[in-house]
Scaffold this active site. Structure first.
Site, PDB file in Angstrom:
ATOM      1  N   LEU A  10       4.149  24.480  51.584  1.00  0.00           N
ATOM      2  CA  LEU A  10       4.165  25.916  51.829  1.00  0.00           C
ATOM      3  C   LEU A  10       2.948  26.613  51.243  1.00  0.00           C
ATOM      4  O   LEU A  10       2.357  27.493  51.875  1.00  0.00           O
ATOM      5  CB  LEU A  10       5.436  26.530  51.241  1.00  0.00           C
ATOM      6  CG  LEU A  10       6.717  26.371  52.057  1.00  0.00           C
ATOM      7  CD1 LEU A  10       7.934  26.693  51.198  1.00  0.00           C
ATOM      8  CD2 LEU A  10       6.696  27.272  53.293  1.00  0.00           C
ATOM      9  N   ASP A  44      -3.137  24.576  41.771  1.00  0.00           N
ATOM     10  CA  ASP A  44      -2.245  23.420  41.859  1.00  0.00           C
ATOM     11  C   ASP A  44      -2.567  22.488  40.697  1.00  0.00           C
ATOM     12  O   ASP A  44      -3.739  22.351  40.316  1.00  0.00           O
ATOM     13  CB  ASP A  44      -2.428  22.682  43.189  1.00  0.00           C
ATOM     14  CG  ASP A  44      -1.224  21.826  43.538  1.00  0.00           C
ATOM     15  OD1 ASP A  44      -0.410  22.269  44.383  1.00  0.00           O
ATOM     16  OD2 ASP A  44      -1.071  20.736  42.958  1.00  0.00           O
ATOM     17  N   ASP A  90      -2.458  25.795  33.934  1.00  0.00           N
ATOM     18  CA  ASP A  90      -1.007  25.708  33.788  1.00  0.00           C
ATOM     19  C   ASP A  90      -0.349  27.074  33.980  1.00  0.00           C
ATOM     20  O   ASP A  90      -0.581  27.999  33.200  1.00  0.00           O
ATOM     21  CB  ASP A  90      -0.684  25.152  32.394  1.00  0.00           C
ATOM     22  CG  ASP A  90       0.794  24.998  32.136  1.00  0.00           C
ATOM     23  OD1 ASP A  90       1.588  25.125  33.085  1.00  0.00           O
ATOM     24  OD2 ASP A  90       1.151  24.722  30.970  1.00  0.00           O
ATOM     25  N   ILE A  91       0.515  27.186  34.987  1.00  0.00           N
ATOM     26  CA  ILE A  91       1.187  28.459  35.247  1.00  0.00           C
ATOM     27  C   ILE A  91       2.318  28.725  34.258  1.00  0.00           C
ATOM     28  O   ILE A  91       2.838  29.837  34.200  1.00  0.00           O
ATOM     29  CB  ILE A  91       1.767  28.520  36.672  1.00  0.00           C
ATOM     30  CG1 ILE A  91       2.859  27.457  36.873  1.00  0.00           C
ATOM     31  CG2 ILE A  91       0.662  28.391  37.711  1.00  0.00           C
ATOM     32  CD1 ILE A  91       3.683  27.651  38.124  1.00  0.00           C
ATOM     33  N   TYR A 141      18.017  23.969  39.641  1.00  0.00           N
ATOM     34  CA  TYR A 141      17.163  24.618  40.633  1.00  0.00           C
ATOM     35  C   TYR A 141      17.799  25.915  41.130  1.00  0.00           C
ATOM     36  O   TYR A 141      17.130  26.959  41.248  1.00  0.00           O
ATOM     37  CB  TYR A 141      16.942  23.643  41.791  1.00  0.00           C
ATOM     38  CG  TYR A 141      16.116  24.151  42.938  1.00  0.00           C
ATOM     39  CD1 TYR A 141      14.739  24.316  42.816  1.00  0.00           C
ATOM     40  CD2 TYR A 141      16.709  24.435  44.167  1.00  0.00           C
ATOM     41  CE1 TYR A 141      13.975  24.760  43.892  1.00  0.00           C
ATOM     42  CE2 TYR A 141      15.956  24.878  45.242  1.00  0.00           C
ATOM     43  CZ  TYR A 141      14.590  25.040  45.100  1.00  0.00           C
ATOM     44  OH  TYR A 141      13.848  25.476  46.164  1.00  0.00           O
ATOM     45  N   LYS A 144      16.249  29.644  40.774  1.00  0.00           N
ATOM     46  CA  LYS A 144      15.952  30.429  41.972  1.00  0.00           C
ATOM     47  C   LYS A 144      16.800  31.697  42.049  1.00  0.00           C
ATOM     48  O   LYS A 144      16.349  32.739  42.537  1.00  0.00           O
ATOM     49  CB  LYS A 144      16.156  29.573  43.229  1.00  0.00           C
ATOM     50  CG  LYS A 144      15.105  28.487  43.411  1.00  0.00           C
ATOM     51  CD  LYS A 144      13.705  29.048  43.444  1.00  0.00           C
ATOM     52  CE  LYS A 144      12.680  28.044  43.921  1.00  0.00           C
ATOM     53  NZ  LYS A 144      11.296  28.592  43.880  1.00  0.00           N
ATOM     54  N   THR A 187       8.727  20.418  53.179  1.00  0.00           N
ATOM     55  CA  THR A 187       7.712  20.275  52.133  1.00  0.00           C
ATOM     56  C   THR A 187       7.994  18.999  51.352  1.00  0.00           C
ATOM     57  O   THR A 187       8.993  18.313  51.589  1.00  0.00           O
ATOM     58  CB  THR A 187       7.739  21.465  51.166  1.00  0.00           C
ATOM     59  OG1 THR A 187       8.928  21.398  50.356  1.00  0.00           O
ATOM     60  CG2 THR A 187       7.709  22.797  51.904  1.00  0.00           C
TER      61      THR A 187
END
Length: 292
Positions: free
Chosen positions: A18, A37, A63-64, A162, A166, A196
């Site tokens: 995505l 990424d 690093d996010i 997850y 989310k 994905t």
């Protein structure tokens, strides 16, 4: 002239799937794109595609999930493009287990990448945008696009970590929209249904590419909504969670107060059952948890 000309966008997890589709679509509509990424080679490959098509992009692998990394990402985009107008929080990871088998490590990693990853990069940008408002005396025209999931909206068997992350992202979006509109910042989320690296192993048979005809689960089907949300055209839309599924765009109808019984005084424990029975008889049943 595309609808994102003169706008710059940070996309996390954009080395494939995505994120890659979003990066290519945004660049095609005139945006300058930072492709973030953890796989730097994958990010560089997406940048090469954008460059070859005449677009403008840079690769980044910071690093996010840390404020240090987030600051580095924002600084790289601002230095290269002059400013940052939008962020697409897309990066994610799965560690699927039934809840009874879920480890602390499985929980922490998924919450960190999804929920903290959304926080760090967005918080850094919001500080920047708020400072611009205070300095210039006028609102910015900024966008936050978060990525939730059907698992976060309805739940999903084997994905409690997850789904929790989310679901948190969907609610975070509502709060961001309510708090940040005064600065000219909109916040929306999308729940995509697409093929994905994260979904093709779990839903391989359902999401496989057809031999011909419309590819319902192609990630590129989700990107037009993302492009529009990043554009100036979406300024009047905030605090919404959209679902994108093939050629369908829908808006999620989230938690709201439903049927009620008000005694006007404290309930006795043995009175509660009858009241709940009446309420549930009037309520719209929730959507089923995925996999149930």
């Amino acid at each position: 002239m595309g609808i994102c000309t003169d706008r710059s966008v940070i996309i996390t997890g954009a080395g494939g799937g995505l994120g890659r589709a979003h990066a290519l679509a945004l660049a095609a509509e005139g945006a300058s794109v930072l492709v973030n990424d953890i796989n730097r080679d994958a990010a560089a490959a997406v940048v090469a595609e954008i460059d070859a098509a005449g677009g403008r992009a840079i690769a980044n692998s910071d690093d996010i999930t840390s404020m240090t990394g987030a600051h580095a990402i924002v600084e790289a985009a601002a230095t290269s493009f002059g400013d940052v107008h939008a962020v697409v929080n897309n990066a994610g990871v799965l560690r699927d287990r039934m809840f009874a088998s879920l480890s602390e490590e499985d929980w922490d990693l998924v919450i960190k990448v999804h929920l903290k990853g959304h926080f760090c990069i967005t918080s850094t940008l919001v500080q920047r945008w708020r400072a611009q408002v205070k300095e210039n005396g006028q609102k910015v025209d900024a966008r936050i696009i978060n990525t939730t999931s059907g698992a976060g909206l309805q739940g999903s068997i084997g994905q409690s970590n997850y789904a929790a992350a989310k679901g948190g992202i969907a609610t975070l979006t509502l709060v961001q929209a309510a708090e940040l509109g005064r600065y000219g910042i909109t916040a929306n989320a999308l729940a995509p249904a697409a093929r994905t690296a994260m979904t093709e192993t779990v839903f391989a048979d359902v999401m496989k590419k057809p031999d011909d005809g419309f590819d319902h689960f192609a990630p590129e089907n989700v990107s037009p909504l993302v492009v529009w949300l990043c554009s100036a055209q979406s300024a009047g839309v905030s605090g919404r969670v959209f679902e994108a599924d093939g050629g369908r765009i829908s808006v999620a109808d989230g938690w709201r107060t439903g049927p009620a019984r008000d005694k006007g005084a404290r309930w006795a424990p043995d009175e509660v059952g009858a009241a709940v029975e009446q309420i549930l008889a009037e309520a719209t049943p929730p959507q089923k948890v995925y996999g149930s």
